[in-house]
Write a protein that holds these residues in place. Sequence first.
Motif, PDB file in Angstrom:
ATOM      1  N   VAL A  38       8.509 -13.574   7.969  1.00  0.00           N
ATOM      2  CA  VAL A  38       8.339 -12.438   7.093  1.00  0.00           C
ATOM      3  C   VAL A  38       6.870 -12.044   7.158  1.00  0.00           C
ATOM      4  O   VAL A  38       5.997 -12.884   6.956  1.00  0.00           O
ATOM      5  CB  VAL A  38       8.733 -12.781   5.634  1.00  0.00           C
ATOM      6  CG1 VAL A  38       8.467 -11.611   4.718  1.00  0.00           C
ATOM      7  CG2 VAL A  38      10.171 -13.215   5.547  1.00  0.00           C
ATOM      8  N   ILE A  39       6.630 -10.777   7.437  1.00  0.00           N
ATOM      9  CA  ILE A  39       5.259 -10.269   7.501  1.00  0.00           C
ATOM     10  C   ILE A  39       5.109  -9.194   6.430  1.00  0.00           C
ATOM     11  O   ILE A  39       5.887  -8.243   6.390  1.00  0.00           O
ATOM     12  CB  ILE A  39       4.949  -9.687   8.887  1.00  0.00           C
ATOM     13  CG1 ILE A  39       5.174 -10.749   9.968  1.00  0.00           C
ATOM     14  CG2 ILE A  39       3.529  -9.135   8.935  1.00  0.00           C
ATOM     15  CD1 ILE A  39       5.194 -10.195  11.370  1.00  0.00           C
ATOM     16  N   VAL A  40       4.117  -9.348   5.565  1.00  0.00           N
ATOM     17  CA  VAL A  40       3.838  -8.391   4.504  1.00  0.00           C
ATOM     18  C   VAL A  40       2.450  -7.813   4.753  1.00  0.00           C
ATOM     19  O   VAL A  40       1.470  -8.556   4.783  1.00  0.00           O
ATOM     20  CB  VAL A  40       3.894  -9.050   3.108  1.00  0.00           C
ATOM     21  CG1 VAL A  40       3.584  -8.035   2.023  1.00  0.00           C
ATOM     22  CG2 VAL A  40       5.238  -9.701   2.865  1.00  0.00           C
ATOM     23  N   ALA A  41       2.381  -6.504   4.955  1.00  0.00           N
ATOM     24  CA  ALA A  41       1.103  -5.819   5.142  1.00  0.00           C
ATOM     25  C   ALA A  41       0.895  -4.870   3.975  1.00  0.00           C
ATOM     26  O   ALA A  41       1.757  -4.047   3.679  1.00  0.00           O
ATOM     27  CB  ALA A  41       1.103  -5.055   6.455  1.00  0.00           C
ATOM     28  N   SER A  42      -0.227  -5.021   3.293  1.00  0.00           N
ATOM     29  CA  SER A  42      -0.499  -4.156   2.146  1.00  0.00           C
ATOM     30  C   SER A  42      -1.682  -3.249   2.460  1.00  0.00           C
ATOM     31  O   SER A  42      -2.578  -3.609   3.220  1.00  0.00           O
ATOM     32  CB  SER A  42      -0.782  -4.986   0.886  1.00  0.00           C
ATOM     33  OG  SER A  42      -1.932  -5.774   1.081  1.00  0.00           O
ATOM     34  N   GLY A  43      -1.660  -2.068   1.857  1.00  0.00           N
ATOM     35  CA  GLY A  43      -2.751  -1.113   1.995  1.00  0.00           C
ATOM     36  C   GLY A  43      -3.559  -1.074   0.715  1.00  0.00           C
ATOM     37  O   GLY A  43      -3.719  -2.087   0.034  1.00  0.00           O
ATOM     38  N   ALA A  44      -4.017   0.108   0.387  1.00  0.00           N
ATOM     39  CA  ALA A  44      -4.826   0.280  -0.823  1.00  0.00           C
ATOM     40  C   ALA A  44      -3.978   0.029  -2.070  1.00  0.00           C
ATOM     41  O   ALA A  44      -2.800   0.356  -2.110  1.00  0.00           O
ATOM     42  CB  ALA A  44      -5.400   1.690  -0.863  1.00  0.00           C
ATOM     43  N   ILE A  45      -4.605  -0.558  -3.067  1.00  0.00           N
ATOM     44  CA  ILE A  45      -3.958  -0.788  -4.357  1.00  0.00           C
ATOM     45  C   ILE A  45      -4.634   0.120  -5.370  1.00  0.00           C
ATOM     46  O   ILE A  45      -5.848   0.043  -5.574  1.00  0.00           O
ATOM     47  CB  ILE A  45      -4.067  -2.267  -4.791  1.00  0.00           C
ATOM     48  CG1 ILE A  45      -3.295  -3.153  -3.810  1.00  0.00           C
ATOM     49  CG2 ILE A  45      -3.548  -2.447  -6.212  1.00  0.00           C
ATOM     50  CD1 ILE A  45      -3.402  -4.632  -4.101  1.00  0.00           C
ATOM     51  N   ALA A  46      -3.853   0.988  -5.995  1.00  0.00           N
ATOM     52  CA  ALA A  46      -4.398   1.926  -6.983  1.00  0.00           C
ATOM     53  C   ALA A  46      -4.322   1.322  -8.376  1.00  0.00           C
ATOM     54  O   ALA A  46      -3.344   0.680  -8.735  1.00  0.00           O
ATOM     55  CB  ALA A  46      -3.612   3.232  -6.939  1.00  0.00           C
ATOM     56  N   GLY A  47      -5.354   1.518  -9.156  1.00  0.00           N
ATOM     57  CA  GLY A  47      -5.343   1.079 -10.545  1.00  0.00           C
ATOM     58  C   GLY A  47      -5.522  -0.413 -10.728  1.00  0.00           C
ATOM     59  O   GLY A  47      -5.031  -0.966 -11.698  1.00  0.00           O
ATOM     60  N   SER A  48      -6.227  -1.079  -9.811  1.00  0.00           N
ATOM     61  CA  SER A  48      -6.479  -2.523  -9.929  1.00  0.00           C
ATOM     62  C   SER A  48      -5.194  -3.277 -10.249  1.00  0.00           C
ATOM     63  O   SER A  48      -5.127  -4.048 -11.199  1.00  0.00           O
ATOM     64  CB  SER A  48      -7.541  -2.814 -10.983  1.00  0.00           C
ATOM     65  OG  SER A  48      -8.750  -2.206 -10.639  1.00  0.00           O
ATOM     66  N   GLY A  49      -4.173  -3.056  -9.478  1.00  0.00           N
ATOM     67  CA  GLY A  49      -2.855  -3.602  -9.771  1.00  0.00           C
ATOM     68  C   GLY A  49      -2.652  -5.042  -9.347  1.00  0.00           C
ATOM     69  O   GLY A  49      -3.388  -5.594  -8.541  1.00  0.00           O
ATOM     70  N   LEU A  50      -1.613  -5.628  -9.900  1.00  0.00           N
ATOM     71  CA  LEU A  50      -1.177  -6.979  -9.578  1.00  0.00           C
ATOM     72  C   LEU A  50       0.248  -6.859  -9.041  1.00  0.00           C
ATOM     73  O   LEU A  50       1.165  -6.470  -9.769  1.00  0.00           O
ATOM     74  CB  LEU A  50      -1.212  -7.872 -10.824  1.00  0.00           C
ATOM     75  CG  LEU A  50      -0.703  -9.298 -10.666  1.00  0.00           C
ATOM     76  CD1 LEU A  50      -1.610 -10.082  -9.727  1.00  0.00           C
ATOM     77  CD2 LEU A  50      -0.640  -9.992 -12.010  1.00  0.00           C
ATOM     78  N   SER A  66      -4.358  -6.265   3.403  1.00  0.00           N
ATOM     79  CA  SER A  66      -4.209  -7.630   3.914  1.00  0.00           C
ATOM     80  C   SER A  66      -2.852  -7.813   4.583  1.00  0.00           C
ATOM     81  O   SER A  66      -1.953  -6.996   4.429  1.00  0.00           O
ATOM     82  CB  SER A  66      -4.364  -8.644   2.778  1.00  0.00           C
ATOM     83  OG  SER A  66      -3.308  -8.502   1.849  1.00  0.00           O
ATOM     84  N   VAL A  67      -2.721  -8.899   5.346  1.00  0.00           N
ATOM     85  CA  VAL A  67      -1.472  -9.255   6.000  1.00  0.00           C
ATOM     86  C   VAL A  67      -1.153 -10.711   5.660  1.00  0.00           C
ATOM     87  O   VAL A  67      -2.016 -11.574   5.759  1.00  0.00           O
ATOM     88  CB  VAL A  67      -1.557  -9.090   7.535  1.00  0.00           C
ATOM     89  CG1 VAL A  67      -0.275  -9.567   8.199  1.00  0.00           C
ATOM     90  CG2 VAL A  67      -1.849  -7.643   7.896  1.00  0.00           C
ATOM     91  N   ALA A  96       0.630   0.543  -1.215  1.00  0.00           N
ATOM     92  CA  ALA A  96       1.353   0.849   0.024  1.00  0.00           C
ATOM     93  C   ALA A  96       1.657  -0.485   0.698  1.00  0.00           C
ATOM     94  O   ALA A  96       0.753  -1.274   0.961  1.00  0.00           O
ATOM     95  CB  ALA A  96       0.498   1.728   0.922  1.00  0.00           C
ATOM     96  N   THR A  97       2.940  -0.743   0.955  1.00  0.00           N
ATOM     97  CA  THR A  97       3.338  -2.033   1.513  1.00  0.00           C
ATOM     98  C   THR A  97       4.363  -1.848   2.625  1.00  0.00           C
ATOM     99  O   THR A  97       5.275  -1.037   2.503  1.00  0.00           O
ATOM    100  CB  THR A  97       3.973  -2.919   0.414  1.00  0.00           C
ATOM    101  OG1 THR A  97       3.128  -2.957  -0.712  1.00  0.00           O
ATOM    102  CG2 THR A  97       4.198  -4.322   0.903  1.00  0.00           C
ATOM    103  N   ALA A  98       4.197  -2.608   3.691  1.00  0.00           N
ATOM    104  CA  ALA A  98       5.199  -2.671   4.755  1.00  0.00           C
ATOM    105  C   ALA A  98       5.641  -4.117   4.874  1.00  0.00           C
ATOM    106  O   ALA A  98       4.811  -5.022   4.949  1.00  0.00           O
ATOM    107  CB  ALA A  98       4.608  -2.192   6.076  1.00  0.00           C
TER     108      ALA A  98
END
Length: 89
Positions: free
Chosen positions: A1-13, A47-48, A73-75
């Motif tokens: 399983v590969i999780v790639a995340s982009g920008a996180i808006a609003g200092s999210g968790l 991150s990945v 944004a997540t793939a």
Amino acid sequence: VIVASGAIAGSGLFVTKLQDSDDDSTFADVVATDMLGTFPASLAASSVVKVGYIGGKRYIRTVTTKTSGTSVATAIVIVKGHASDAPVA
């Protein structure tokens, strides 16, 4: 399983976990002994993360939960392998 995340808006968790099932209907969280590696407590921006599944269930899925923040944004890609070792009905 590969999780790639982009920008996180609003200092999210944002928390990602892996679940498995025998029947594609009832899913449960995968136990640590059925995973190679772990997901972080929260996804980091840009991150990945790679986690392997070595359990014996036929179906797996990922679940990402927004605990706080606005958006991310997540793939997520599930790469299958070693079909000769897969369970057979």
